[in-house]
Structures are given as C-alpha cells and as structure tokens.
Design an enzyme around this catalytic site. Structure first.
Site, short mmCIF file in Angstrom:
data_model
loop_
_atom_site.label_atom_id
_atom_site.label_comp_id
_atom_site.label_asym_id
_atom_site.label_seq_id
_atom_site.Cartn_x
_atom_site.Cartn_y
_atom_site.Cartn_z
N LYS A 92 2.65 -15.39 2.36
CA LYS A 92 2.89 -16.12 1.10
C LYS A 92 4.38 -16.40 1.04
CE LYS A 92 1.40 -17.82 -2.81
NZ LYS A 92 0.46 -18.94 -2.91
N ASP A 106 -3.58 -18.07 0.27
CA ASP A 106 -4.58 -18.77 -0.55
C ASP A 106 -5.30 -19.84 0.28
OD1 ASP A 106 -2.13 -20.07 -0.46
OD2 ASP A 106 -2.11 -20.65 -2.57
N ASP A 147 -6.50 -6.76 4.27
CA ASP A 147 -7.62 -6.10 3.59
C ASP A 147 -8.52 -7.15 2.96
OD1 ASP A 147 -9.10 -3.95 2.39
OD2 ASP A 147 -8.13 -4.48 0.49
N TYR A 174 0.82 -1.22 0.00
CA TYR A 174 0.00 0.00 0.00
C TYR A 174 0.85 1.26 0.00
CZ TYR A 174 -4.76 -1.76 0.90
OH TYR A 174 -5.99 -2.33 0.80
N ASP A 177 -12.69 -8.61 4.39
CA ASP A 177 -13.96 -8.62 3.63
C ASP A 177 -14.52 -10.04 3.58
OD1 ASP A 177 -13.70 -5.87 3.07
OD2 ASP A 177 -14.52 -6.14 1.05
C1 IPM Z 1 -10.42 -0.85 4.07
C2 IPM Z 1 -10.66 -0.24 2.72
C3 IPM Z 1 -9.48 0.66 2.35
C4 IPM Z 1 -8.23 -0.21 2.34
C5 IPM Z 1 -9.63 1.43 1.03
C6 IPM Z 1 -10.92 2.22 1.00
C7 IPM Z 1 -8.46 2.30 0.75
O1 IPM Z 1 -10.88 -1.22 1.76
O2 IPM Z 1 -10.28 -0.11 5.06
O3 IPM Z 1 -10.40 -2.08 4.17
O4 IPM Z 1 -7.93 -0.85 1.32
O5 IPM Z 1 -7.53 -0.24 3.35
MN MN Z 2 -10.96 -3.24 2.54
#
Ligand code: IPM
Ligand code: MN
Length: 355
Positions: A188, A220, A244, A141, A248
């Site tokens: 990884k 993975d 990240d 990042y 999700d």
């Molecule tokens: C998160 C979001 C952010 C990230 C984006 C919006 C930059 O997806 O906080 O998980 O990738 O960190």
């Molecule tokens: Mn995110």
C-alpha cells in the site's frame, strides 16, 4: 533417512487432521525406507487447559531439538473472547517468533477436478497456480501496541527493517526462478511509509535477478485481481497482515479452505501447518478435510529434500480428487470421513501399483 518431528495437534480439528498426516508419513516411510520419530507436544487452547500457558517451554524446547514441526490448528471457543489476557493464538504467534519463521509459503492451486467447488467461474480459475510469500514475524502483528488508560485510544504499529524485508523478498525471487519467473509485490505504497521501504528493498533485490519479471499491486487492487484474473499471479510477496488476508481469499479459488497447506521457514527451523483454523464446530465428528494438513506434510518432505516422496503424497491427494474420495466440504453426496480419507491416502502410498 531418519527425522525427528515435533507434532503439535493443537485445538479443534487439529489433532484429527494431524492423525491422517501421520498415517501418510508412516506410509511414506514404509514405501521409501525412512523413519520418522514423533514427539507430541501441547500448544494453543489445549496447552492452556493443561498448563495455563499457550506455548509451554517444553514445546519450544522440543521444536528446537527437532528437524521440523508439524502443527494442526489453533483456536478454542472457550478462549474466543479477544479481550482475554491469555489466548490460544498467542501460542501460534510466539512459536513463529521464537523459531524465527520469517518466510511463510502458501501455494494456491486450482485442482481441475474441483473447479465446480469454487464460487468463481471455471474458466477464470482453471490452471491457477501461484504461491504467496508472506512475511511472518514482523509488521503490524509484532509492532508496539497499546491502549490509553481511559480505553478510548488504541494503536498497533506497523514496523519493518530493511533486512526483515530483504530476506523474504530474496526467498520469493529464488522461488520465481523455479517457476514462471514473475514476482508481484503487494503493498500500500500510495499510503504507507513501510510499504515504500518494501518497494525500495524489492527493487534492490530485483536488480540481482534480471531474468525475473516484476510488478507491484496495491493490496486493494490485488484483492480484486485475484478474483478477476488469478492466472496473472506466479509468486506474490507481501507483508504479514496483507499476506494473511490474501491467503484466505486464495482459498476461494481452490474451492475449500481445507485444501491450502503452508510452510513457515526460518534460518534454523521450519514448521508446516494448514492455512485453515481449528473449526471447533467440526471437532470430534471426523468430518474435517485432511488434505491441507497432509499437503503441509508434503511440503515438509520437500523441505527435507525428499522430492519424490513429496510428489507421491501430492499424487495420492490427486487420486482422491479424481476418484471423488472426499470429505463433505468437497463431496456433499457421498462423502468420506476424515479418517477414511487418511487411510485411503496411506493405502495408495503403500500400494505396489503406485511404485
Ligand atoms: C493464519 C491465522 C493466524 C494469523 C491467526 C490464527 C493468529 O489466521 O495463520 O493465517 O493471523 O497469522
Ligand atoms: Mn489467516
């Protein structure tokens, strides 16, 4: 207790869910005798609209003068083209970096009243309770990146120093001591040199915590295990991009992205924000789920050492779930609005029966 909080509503549904978190904090203040002072500032698309910059200096200054920062969500359809020079997300990355928020904590919980909301089988997710420790201000990042003049070549460097790894790994082991004493490193290391450094540092820190069990999973495989056997996880520690992605994925276990809170902790500052985005399509309709924002505020209370208060907020959320007092993402038949849920939470918190 008296605390000053910088409030960054941000974009889309951010300000709406934030309003509910403030209601909840005011209710906590009333019930437990605390005063929270709020300083509202701009960030993201809302800040670009007003000032031309996704993170105005005034916002950063306020954050550094506060005891904590609450953030709603960032992302604006007007600036969704990723090739634009100025974008809302830059505000989020910049505030994380400027405040030194290296440790992002993302709990994943399967609420027993919501098991049917997950596409995964009930028996697989029942009792899931793990926490992701995501490194937040390093890795791919923030590494060097660029593009050749002819536009045909691009790169993003994934860089980590041992001390950047060590501080978050240490936090994850400290957390494990308060939980089920297990830390999983997700990496990884079969391919990436930076992952091999993560393993080295992880092993070194692990030696200081003989009572904490450890294992490693490749990213993975970790993605697969999180669906097949999510109860195997207690504390997961990982790099910025892997964290990240798997957070999700974790939201699928909880049943809605609207349920996942997070805390971002640095040496001097801390920020609390939901894992979800700004959901521009939902903005203005009062339909967003405020739980992730409210639970992020609960993480802030915990960070302040207000454990009973944080517990009371979590309990109020649980009561909403038990009573099916929920927004449309979790109750499609008789849903409540975002502000109704916020008001109900605050009423539960101030009700004498709860005390
Ligand atoms: C998160 C979001 C952010 C990230 C984006 C919006 C930059 O997806 O906080 O998980 O990738 O960190
Ligand atoms: Mn995110």
């Amino acid at each position: 207790m008296e605390k000053r909080i910088t409030v960054l509503g941000g974009d889309g549904i951010g300000p709406e869910v934030m309003t509910q978190a403030i209601k909840v904090l005011d209710a906590v203040g009333l019930r437990f005798g605390h005063t929270f002072h709020y300083d509202y500032q701009l960030i993201g698309g809302a800040a670009i609209e007003e000032t031309g910059h996704p993170l105005p200096d005034e916002t950063t200054a306020s954050c550094t003068e506060s005891d904590a920062v609450l953030l709603g969500a960032i992302g604006h359809p007007k600036y969704s083209d990723p090739t634009l020079k100025i974008r809302p997300e830059q505000g989020l990355l910049a505030i994380r970096k400027e405040l030194g928020l290296y440790c992002n904590v993302r709990p994943v919980t399967a609420y027993s009243g919501l098991l049917d909301m997950s596409p995964l089988k009930n028996e697989r997710i029942k009792g899931v309770d793990f926490v992701i420790y995501r490194e937040l201000i390093g890795g791919i990042y923030f590494g060097e990146s660029g593009r050749s003049e002819d536009g045909k070549y691009a790169f993003d460097k994934c860089e980590y120093y041992d001390h950047e790894i060590e501080r978050i790994v240490r936090k994850s082991f400290e957390e494990a001591k308060n939980r089920r004493s297990h830390v999983t490193l997700v990496d990884k290391a079969n391919v990436l040199e930076s992952s091999r450094l993560w393993r080295e540092v992880f092993d070194k820190v692990s030696a200081e915590y003989p009572k904490v069990e450890t294992d490693y999973l490749y990213i993975d495989n970790a993605c697969m295990q999180m669906i097949l056997n999510p109860r195997r996880f207690d504390v997961v520690v990982t790099s910025n991009i892997f964290g990240d992605i798997i957070s999700d994925e974790g939201s699928v276990i909880a049943g809605s992205l609207g349920l996942l809170p997070s805390a971002s902790i640095g040496e001097h500052f801390s920020l609390f924000e939901p894992v979800h985005g700004s959901w521009p399509e939902g903005a203005g309709f009062d339909i967003a789920n405020p739980f992730a924002m409210v639970l992020s505020a609960a993480m802030m209370l915990q960070h302040f050492g207000l454990f009973e208060e944080a517990e009371a907020v979590k309990q109020a959320v649980n009561t909403c779930i038990e009573q099916d007092y929920l927004t449309a993402d979790l109750n499609t038949i008789a849903s409540k609005s975002c502000s109704e849920v916020g008001s109900y939470l605050s009423a539960l918190l101030t009700a004498k029966t709860l005390a």
